[in-house]
Design an enzyme around this catalytic site. Structure first.
Site, PDB file in Angstrom:
ATOM      1  N   LYS A  40      -1.555  -3.874   8.316  1.00 45.60           N
ATOM      2  CA  LYS A  40      -0.442  -3.163   7.735  1.00 45.60           C
ATOM      3  C   LYS A  40      -0.909  -1.929   6.994  1.00 45.60           C
ATOM      4  O   LYS A  40      -1.820  -1.894   6.735  1.00 45.60           O
ATOM      5  CB  LYS A  40       0.771  -4.121   6.868  1.00 45.60           C
ATOM      6  N   ARG A 140      10.656 -13.063  -2.461  1.00 40.31           N
ATOM      7  CA  ARG A 140      10.840 -11.856  -1.809  1.00 40.31           C
ATOM      8  C   ARG A 140      11.620 -12.162  -0.781  1.00 40.31           C
ATOM      9  O   ARG A 140      12.754 -11.731  -0.741  1.00 40.31           O
ATOM     10  CB  ARG A 140       9.364 -11.268  -1.543  1.00 40.31           C
ATOM     11  N   HIS A 169       3.930 -17.425   1.242  1.00 41.36           N
ATOM     12  CA  HIS A 169       3.224 -16.330   0.640  1.00 41.36           C
ATOM     13  C   HIS A 169       3.116 -16.514  -0.956  1.00 41.36           C
ATOM     14  O   HIS A 169       4.114 -16.988  -1.611  1.00 41.36           O
ATOM     15  CB  HIS A 169       3.628 -15.136   0.791  1.00 41.36           C
ATOM     16  N   ARG A 223      -4.076 -15.434   7.137  1.00 39.68           N
ATOM     17  CA  ARG A 223      -3.873 -13.865   7.021  1.00 39.68           C
ATOM     18  C   ARG A 223      -4.839 -13.303   6.001  1.00 39.68           C
ATOM     19  O   ARG A 223      -4.642 -13.230   4.660  1.00 39.68           O
ATOM     20  CB  ARG A 223      -2.470 -13.826   6.423  1.00 39.68           C
ATOM     21  N   TYR A 268      -5.738  23.971 -13.790  1.00 38.56           N
ATOM     22  CA  TYR A 268      -4.377  24.110 -14.171  1.00 38.56           C
ATOM     23  C   TYR A 268      -4.549  23.651 -15.685  1.00 38.56           C
ATOM     24  O   TYR A 268      -4.901  22.644 -16.068  1.00 38.56           O
ATOM     25  CB  TYR A 268      -3.294  23.317 -13.419  1.00 38.56           C
ATOM     26  N   CYS A 314      -6.270  19.229  -8.458  1.00 42.58           N
ATOM     27  CA  CYS A 314      -5.316  19.923  -8.242  1.00 42.58           C
ATOM     28  C   CYS A 314      -4.790  19.196  -6.805  1.00 42.58           C
ATOM     29  O   CYS A 314      -5.083  18.018  -6.588  1.00 42.58           O
ATOM     30  CB  CYS A 314      -5.634  21.122  -7.636  1.00 42.58           C
ATOM     31  N   MET A 315      -3.724  19.734  -5.995  1.00 44.60           N
ATOM     32  CA  MET A 315      -3.083  19.128  -4.962  1.00 44.60           C
ATOM     33  C   MET A 315      -4.141  19.047  -3.715  1.00 44.60           C
ATOM     34  O   MET A 315      -4.381  17.821  -3.076  1.00 44.60           O
ATOM     35  CB  MET A 315      -1.896  19.909  -4.462  1.00 44.60           C
ATOM     36  N   ASP A 316      -4.841  19.926  -3.774  1.00 46.18           N
ATOM     37  CA  ASP A 316      -5.787  19.964  -2.380  1.00 46.18           C
ATOM     38  C   ASP A 316      -7.311  20.091  -2.720  1.00 46.18           C
ATOM     39  O   ASP A 316      -8.200  20.206  -1.952  1.00 46.18           O
ATOM     40  CB  ASP A 316      -5.374  21.019  -1.411  1.00 46.18           C
TER      41      ASP A 316
HETATM   42  C1  LIG Z   1       0.286  -7.810   2.734  1.00 45.53           C
HETATM   43  C2  LIG Z   1       0.456  -9.309   3.052  1.00 45.53           C
HETATM   44  C3  LIG Z   1      -0.629 -10.068   3.176  1.00 45.53           C
HETATM   45  C4  LIG Z   1      -2.345  -9.994   2.866  1.00 45.53           C
HETATM   46  O1  LIG Z   1      -2.540  -9.865   1.452  1.00 45.53           O
HETATM   47  P1  LIG Z   1      -3.943  -9.544   0.868  1.00 45.53           P
HETATM   48  O2  LIG Z   1      -3.710 -10.096  -0.627  1.00 45.53           O
HETATM   49  O3  LIG Z   1      -4.468  -8.375   1.301  1.00 45.53           O
HETATM   50  O4  LIG Z   1      -4.700 -10.731   1.667  1.00 45.53           O
HETATM   51  C5  LIG Z   1      -0.714 -11.436   3.594  1.00 45.53           C
HETATM   52  N1  LIG Z   1       0.524 -11.984   3.777  1.00 45.53           N
HETATM   53  C6  LIG Z   1       1.651 -11.185   3.488  1.00 45.53           C
HETATM   54  C7  LIG Z   1       2.960 -11.980   3.583  1.00 45.53           C
HETATM   55  C8  LIG Z   1       1.615 -10.003   3.114  1.00 45.53           C
HETATM   56  O5  LIG Z   1       2.853  -9.249   2.925  1.00 45.53           O
END
Ligand SMILES: *Cc1c(COP(=O)(O)O)cnc(C)c1O
Length: 376
Positions: A40, A140, A169, A223, A268, A314-316
């Protein structure tokens, strides 16, 4: 989209390190365990498609993303592996997922009932692959009571659905205090025990669970997110239990160099004034590239030496003090190794008052991603 190929600043992504990290995690799990690579947020800033391909070639059996758009980007780039959207997708877009063979997280009976109605009208070409999210304490998304969860499992017997997975999670898997974690595991176990036939994918472990709670993983899939990128999910709170190698380095180069006279100020607000004559370099990177403005006062690496940032970022662009003259084109490491010195994502995060996750994911599109295999 502008990708900053021509400016001398890049995020160098070591895909061999990424694959090494997957193998390290794999070795620590039972033989039949699967790893889903979490890609992600542009693969935590490292680039969605190259990272997804490297992860699949390196031992991951599927992918996780946060939103349906990310999953479709994978399909558009020819990646057909199992892909799970971890966030909630609006019901009206779920048909797109079904037809693309993308798996969706579902967290309520309501959502399933709406899709059940919709499917009678729209008639998707394929069943929708569903992973039921269990809220065991993260607060969540996901089911919060077992009776409703069981009703959802029943509804999934309809032909427009395929019950592919269930997961939870953890909120505190990266904490030295594991009381809350243990309560979540107990909750999760109740959901597992409440149904007769488990789906093919049962998953509970994020990176932190894979590192510090290997013994309690009652699931066949993990995951892997931040640990795949070689970063410690706890920052510095807990020691790594696997040999993880950092994947991402942020590298720029000197585009302008001058002798700054004593008494002259920089950037700045004119907050920095040279006490004596010194060499000053300008770098083509700033806060719009994801190098936070609050790094003012921090340091970078030039030729294996720490060099202070002079004045505000700065920005860039930003300015750094050099110990001696270095020519235009000299590499400058903002995150990563130079000689025997290193600046880690954790170092940056500490200075910026955030976590390594945010440092990585903030690196913007204007920073060109360069891929290599460290053992090439
Ligand atoms: C982002 C996420 C993960 C990965 O989390 P890490 O701490 O980077 O391993 C796993 N499960 C869910 C549901 C997430 O949103």
């Amino acid at each position: 989209m502008i990708n900053g190929r021509l400016r001398g600043t890049s995020l160098v992504v070591d895909l061999a390190a990424l694959q090494h990290n997957i193998q390290e995690q794999k070795k620590a799990l039972p033989a039949n365990s699967r790893i889903l690579a979490v890609v992600k947020a542009n693969a935590y800033g490292n680039g969605l498609v190259p990272v997804a391909n490297a992860a699949l070639n390196g031992g991951a059996s599927g992918l996780c993303v946060a939103i349906l758009d990310e999953a479709l980007a994978l399909r558009d780039n020819g990646i057909a592996a199992m892909t799970l959207v971890l966030g909630i997708t609006p019901v009206e877009n779920a048909v797109i997922a079904a037809n693309a063979g993308i798996s969706l997280t579902v967290g309520s009976l309501d959502w399933l009932e709406q899709y059940h109605q919709l499917a009678q009208v729209i008639k998707p070409q394929k069943p929708l692959k569903v992973h039921l999210g269990v809220d065991s304490g993260m607060g969540r998304i996901g089911f919060t009571d077992i009776a409703t969860f069981q009703q959802a499992v029943e509804l999934l017997e309809n032909p427009e659905f395929e019950f592919e997975g269930m997961f939870t999670h953890f909120a505190t898997a990266d904490s030295p205090d594991d009381a809350y974690f243990k309560r979540q595991v107990q909750q999760w176990q109740k959901y597992i025990d409440s149904i007769e036939n488990l789906p093919p994918y049962v998953h509970m472990a994020n990176s932190a669970t894979g590192l510090w709670h290997q013994g309690v993983i009652t699931a066949n899939t993990i995951r892997m997110g931040i640990s795949m990128y070689g970063q410690n999910p706890s920052g510095r709170d807990l020691k790594l239990t696997l040999d993880l190698q950092p994947v991402s380095s942020l590298v720029s180069s000197i585009v302008f160099v001058k002798k700054l006279k004593a008494g002259r100020s920089v950037s700045y607000g004119a907050t920095y004034t040279a006490a004596k004559d010194e060499w000053l370099a300008t770098l083509p990177i700033g806060y719009a590239d994801g190098y936070p403005r609050c790094m003012t006062g921090f340091k970078v690496l030039v030729d294996g030496q720490f060099c202070d940032i002079a004045g505000r970022v700065c920005m860039d662009q930003m300015m750094v003090k050099l110990p001696k003259y270095y020519p235009v084109g000299t590499p400058v490491v903002l995150m990563g190794k130079s000689g025997d010195k290193e600046i880690t994502a954790n170092d940056l995060a500490e200075q910026a008052g955030t976590i390594n996750y945010e440092i990585l994911t903030n690196i913007s599109n204007r920073v060109h991603r360069v891929y290599h295999y460290s053992n090439d």
